[in-house]
Enzyme design. Structure first.
Site, mmCIF file in Angstrom:
data_model
loop_
_atom_site.group_PDB
_atom_site.id
_atom_site.type_symbol
_atom_site.label_atom_id
_atom_site.label_comp_id
_atom_site.label_asym_id
_atom_site.label_seq_id
_atom_site.Cartn_x
_atom_site.Cartn_y
_atom_site.Cartn_z
ATOM 1 N N CYS A 288 0.885 -1.183 0.000
ATOM 2 C CA CYS A 288 0.000 0.000 0.000
ATOM 3 C C CYS A 288 0.913 1.221 0.000
ATOM 4 O O CYS A 288 1.022 1.924 0.992
ATOM 5 C CB CYS A 288 -0.909 0.015 1.231
ATOM 6 N N ALA A 289 1.566 1.474 -1.120
ATOM 7 C CA ALA A 289 2.741 2.331 -1.119
ATOM 8 C C ALA A 289 2.439 3.825 -1.170
ATOM 9 O O ALA A 289 3.315 4.630 -0.844
ATOM 10 C CB ALA A 289 3.655 1.965 -2.286
ATOM 11 N N GLY A 293 6.252 7.763 0.879
ATOM 12 C CA GLY A 293 7.297 8.057 1.853
ATOM 13 C C GLY A 293 7.999 6.817 2.367
ATOM 14 O O GLY A 293 9.242 6.734 2.355
ATOM 15 N N CYS A 409 -1.832 4.191 10.706
ATOM 16 C CA CYS A 409 -1.689 5.480 11.384
ATOM 17 C C CYS A 409 -2.942 5.724 12.216
ATOM 18 O O CYS A 409 -3.606 6.751 12.087
ATOM 19 C CB CYS A 409 -1.468 6.597 10.385
#
Length: 472
Positions: A288-289, A293, A409
């Protein structure tokens, strides 16, 4: 207090043209974009500031004030709404949103900055005259003069319920978070009142800008030559710009040799890169690039070891951002646009797999304060199947002896341990690796084996990481 409609000017009364204040007009435009288009302030504000600077309207002090007005208002929006609601004679939902934005900007200047009371009120009324008209400006004036009668602490004591009667509602208003978010963060953090209050307060602080020196392309020594630059706290590749600044003006960032990346994100990528393996270490996957970053850091580390990174991202435009972030990487890599739940690669293909899954983003409320007001508890149900599907793909894609890093996150337990526990039951030939030793020097990492970072404890976004080895 009623919101007034425009009235005809009295005969003979001289007309005074509203005084346009570029700083406050820009702040108002940013808040309207956030409200009307569901935009994020960190995406809306920079181009507005660039445009103002190009026109010659702004200097550095103006840009700093506009930034503080926008982010300060968004961070304290819940508290300010409660205060404004106590000063008007109608439900807040019946106040027109543009009027509410002007009021919120005014309340922040009165209660959240050192701007003198008279200046805060007069500047807000002038803004209202420019963007709303004279009639509504009178309404704004009346409300703000009432707010100006007390300071922030007095208002909060008045509008928040006592802590002993309703702890979560008290904390929600005092620290400007939705009640359900307070409850979820407290469940994940655990511990007494002091800890959750420290966390909520950290969410309302302006985060430092953190840079990453991509190995083989830049160094921390180079970045530390920037004004007010300090070493990162935990990552060997991190440099903090202690006074904010414009990262896009840093030469290494402009050239793509360094990037802007929270230290928590750096730690997650490095922990996966340094996890012990059984067998070869040649092929890595970031499943899931976007926006790139972590992929850029992983690709740089992989290049130093002679390994190759495949960076996959479902959305083509985000895959383009990944390709831009990886451009110039010293070693081989590939970027593709592909659905991680229906991967085009074969099972058992990778030695290391990172799956940083889409989530509610509750771990980055410092950077995107408006997200706290957009998210709803039911959003968790929407993310749950995707998170489990992506972790399933990761566990199927890694070879026996290889390692998967599951990251979010968000500290919400439904997005972290609940997902990992469910998938471990479906994949019995797996084991959790203790991630804590792979974050050397980082304190307060809990009982493990997974890791939850916190803004108030680590100065990072609230990143979660579980490392899983496939054993059979």
């Amino acid at each position: 207090m009623s919101e007034q409609s425009p009235r005809p000017r009295k005969p003979g009364k001289p007309y005074r043209r509203p005084q346009k204040d570029p700083v406050r007009i820009l702040a108002f435009e940013a808040l309207r974009a956030v409200d009307e288009r569901d935009a994020y302030a960190n995406l809306v504000l920079p181009p507005l500031l660039r445009k103002a600077r190009d026109k010659g309207d702004f200097d550095a002090r103006d840009a700093a004030l506009a930034t503080e007005l926008v982010y300060g208002t968004l961070r304290r929006q819940g508290t300010y709404d409660a205060i404004i609601a106590s000063c008007v004679d109608r439900p807040l939902r019946e106040v027109d949103p543009p009027v509410l934005d002007v009021l919120s900007l005014g309340v922040h200047q009165l209660l959240g900055t050192r701007i003198p009371i008279h200046a805060a009120v007069s500047a807000s009324v002038e803004l209202a005259r420019v963007v709303l008209g004279d009639g509504r400006a009178k309404f704004v004036n009346a409300v703000l003069r009432k707010v100006a009668q007390d300071d922030f602490d007095t208002w909060v004591e008045r509008v928040a319920p006592p802590y002993d009667d309703d702890p979560e509602d008290n904390l929600a208003i005092v620290h400007s978070h939705p009640r359900w978010v307070v409850s979820a963060l407290w469940d994940s953090l655990g511990g007494p009142r002091a800890g959750i209050e420290d966390l909520l307060e950290a969410d309302n602080e302006r985060p430092e800008v953190t840079l990453v020196a991509r190995p083989g392309r830049s160094t921390t020594d180079e970045l530390l030559r920037e004004e007010a630059a300090l070493p990162g706290r935990w990552s060997p590749y991190a440099v903090r710009l202690s006074e904010g600044g414009e990262p896009g003006a840093v030469t290494a960032v402009k050239e793509g040799r360094a990037g802007v990346q929270d230290e928590g994100s750096q730690l997650v990528a490095l922990a996966l890169a340094n996890a012990p393996l059984d067998g070869p270490d040649k092929t890595w996957l970031d499943g899931c690039a976007g926006p790139g970053g972590k992929a850029a850091l992983l690709a740089a580390v992989a290049a130093e070891r002679g390994a190759t990174l495949l960076a996959s991202e479902k959305q083509p435009h985000r895959a383009g951002l990944v390709a831009k972030a990886l451009a110039g990487n010293p070693g081989p890599y590939q970027v593709i646009a592909a659905d991680g739940t229906r991967p085009p690669w074969r099972p058992d293909s990778f030695d290391r797999v990172l799956m940083d899954v889409p989530c509610t983003g509750l771990g980055a409320l410092r950077r995107r304060p408006e997200a706290r007001w957009r998210r709803r508890p039911e959003d968790l149900d929407g993310f749950a199947p995707l998170q489990r599907g992506l972790l399933r793909t990761a566990l199927e894609s890694v070879r026996v002896g290889g390692v998967v890093g599951y990251a979010t996150c968000s500290p919400h337990l439904a997005e972290t341990r609940a997902v990992v526990d469910d998938l471990l039951k479906q994949f019995p030939h797996t084991e959790l690796i203790d991630a804590r030793p792979l974050l050397p020097g980082v304190p307060a990492l809990g009982d493990g084996p997974d890791v939850q970072l916190w803004p108030h404890l680590h100065g990072t976004d609230a990143m979660y990481l579980a490392l899983i080895r496939r054993t059979g």
